[in-house]
Design an enzyme around this catalytic site. Structure first.
Site, PDB file in Angstrom:
ATOM      1  N   ASP A  98       0.820  -1.199   0.000  1.00 38.90           N
ATOM      2  CA  ASP A  98       0.000   0.000   0.000  1.00 38.90           C
ATOM      3  C   ASP A  98       0.860   1.257   0.000  1.00 38.90           C
ATOM      4  O   ASP A  98       2.028   1.242   0.386  1.00 38.90           O
ATOM      5  CB  ASP A  98      -0.952   0.021   1.189  1.00 38.90           C
ATOM      6  CG  ASP A  98      -0.237   0.067   2.535  1.00 38.90           C
ATOM      7  OD1 ASP A  98       0.738  -0.680   2.713  1.00 38.90           O
ATOM      8  OD2 ASP A  98      -0.661   0.855   3.406  1.00 38.90           O
ATOM      9  N   GLU A 192       0.150  -1.291   5.580  1.00 41.37           N
ATOM     10  CA  GLU A 192       1.191  -0.852   6.512  1.00 41.37           C
ATOM     11  C   GLU A 192       1.042   0.624   6.840  1.00 41.37           C
ATOM     12  O   GLU A 192       1.269   1.043   7.984  1.00 41.37           O
ATOM     13  CB  GLU A 192       2.570  -1.124   5.893  1.00 41.37           C
ATOM     14  CG  GLU A 192       3.746  -0.907   6.845  1.00 41.37           C
ATOM     15  CD  GLU A 192       4.309   0.508   6.830  1.00 41.37           C
ATOM     16  OE1 GLU A 192       5.178   0.802   7.678  1.00 41.37           O
ATOM     17  OE2 GLU A 192       3.887   1.327   5.991  1.00 41.37           O
TER      18      GLU A 192
END
Length: 428
Positions: A98, A192
């Site tokens: 991400d 994350e």
């Protein structure tokens, strides 16, 4: 390799001449994988679900046959140990898919520039310039190639550069079966950037005894220390009435929030701190006279000062409630603790990395992370996981960029660590 639908300042033919690790990274920047802090699903976005399947195909394309995507969107891939090394401790390499929700993650209009020094004009039409007065650290890359954007999106080096490094490391060992290694375990996590990257990470299923995240910044960076981190959610309960007749009736929640922020130490903010200095960081506010909600980060490397900061907020709330009439509440939740707390118990894992830097001739810049990593949470759960550089810088914004030399040297580091895994008999 994932499809290329944008070639920046290259033709398809000249793009194909770039180092494979760079090609992979640039192709990854064409996928929007921004995580969503307000989502309750895992992963937080459907785009990450789809991207996980694409990354599964990436690992398979380089010759790995044991690849899976968990029901929570975590990609795990494995390369068995060389014959005779089955009992050696398995090593893991981890990155995250991400990108930060703090800037647009739409497909990046990247360009590879031969940086001569000075400011970099990213977008002449929109007058977007990466300036040395705000980003002086870029100046040392004069004479090298840098990847930048057109200033309308982030680049995605955090952490798609890490993914490219890991996939290319896997490819190297598949194509060089003569190079001995322990079992190699690879993982790509979602979310994350919103603090949820490892909440569904099954360490026993991953199978590594030690690991490294490729989620660092500039060339030579080695990170064994993170912030202690907490999220604070403060609610200010107002009382609204018509402003024309509000005397001794109205309680303005906006003014309460202003009062709260004004009580924070003026110098203890991200803009005025560095190194081991911690901070308070109001990062989001919503509401009106009748009620306001504030989100704030607390960060400090020192365990004692971290506790002091949380207590400082609790005391602020007590004092404000004496003034405002018990209308302020604060929910403080610890997000992660300092990576150093755990790695100090596993010195061999860190020394292995330091030796790998020495063997490839990269000078180590070991410094505290002014943030967190998946490794902090994994280490807390028993998988010691320091953090390695990728070559990126200026993360979480439109001035993010990547040193081409940096990502190439990071790949060398990943390969060296894989080779050194054959030498590890014990982690004690």
């Amino acid at each position: 390799m994932l499809k290329h639908n944008y070639y920046g300042n290259y033709t398809a033919e000249s793009f194909a001449e770039l180092p494979l690790v760079l090609q992979r990274f640039l192709s990854y920047t064409q996928y929007n994988t921004t995580s969503d802090p307000n989502s309750t699903t895992a992963p937080s976005t459907e785009a990450q679900v789809a991207y996980a399947q694409l990354l599964k195909a990436e690992f398979e394309s380089v010759g790995l046959t044991d690849v899976k995507v968990t029901d929570k969107g975590i990609v795990m891939a494995y390369l068995p140990a060389t014959a005779g090394l089955e009992d050696a401790p398995a090593m893991g390499l981890i990155a995250h898919m991400d990108t930060s929700p703090e800037a647009s993650g739409e497909p990046a209009k990247w360009q590879v520039v031969d940086y001569k020094g000075g400011d970099i004009v990213l977008n002449a039409e929109k007058n977007i310039v990466l300036t040395m007065d705000r980003f002086p650290g870029v100046a040392k890359y004069a004479g090298e190639k840098l990847v930048v954007t057109d200033g309308t999106t982030l680049l995605g080096a955090d952490d798609k550069a890490g993914i490219a490094i890991i996939v290319e490391t896997a490819r190297y060992f598949v194509e060089h079966p003569e190079v001995p290694h322990a079992k190699l375990c690879f993982a790509i996590t979602p979310d994350e950037e919103v603090g949820r990257g490892t909440e569904n990470f099954d360490i026993p299923a991953f199978g590594a005894q030690y690991a490294y995240t490729f989620d660092g910044d500039e060339l030579g960076g080695f990170e064994t220390e993170t912030f202690n981190a907490a999220m604070v959610k403060v609610h200010f309960e107002g009382l609204n009435t018509h402003p024309g007749s509000a005397k001794n009736k109205m309680v303005n929640a906006i003014r309460m929030a202003m009062d709260f922020i004004s009580r924070l130490p003026a110098e203890s903010i991200p803009e005025k701190t560095e190194g081991h200095e911690g901070f308070f960081h109001p990062m989001g506010i919503t509401g009106a006279v009748r009620g306001v909600d504030l989100k704030m980060l607390i960060r400090d490397h020192n365990n004692f000062r971290f506790e002091e900061r949380m207590n400082y907020v609790r005391k602020m709330v007590e004092e404000m409630n004496k003034v405002w009439g018990n209308r302020v509440t604060a929910d403080i939740k610890v997000q992660y603790h300092n990576l150093k707390n755990y790695l100090d118990k596993h010195p061999a894992v860190c020394e292995l990395a330091r030796e790998a830097y020495r063997r490839i001739g990269v000078e180590i810049n070991e410094k505290p992370v002014r943030g967190g990593t998946d490794g902090a949470r994994l280490s807390a759960r028993g998988l010691p996981t320091p953090n390695l550089f990728t070559g990126g810088m200026n993360y979480h914004g439109i001035f993010e960029c990547l040193s081409v030399t940096g990502i190439e040297r990071a790949l060398e580091l990943g390969i060296m660590l894989g080779k050194m895994s054959a030498e590890v008999k014990t982690l004690d």
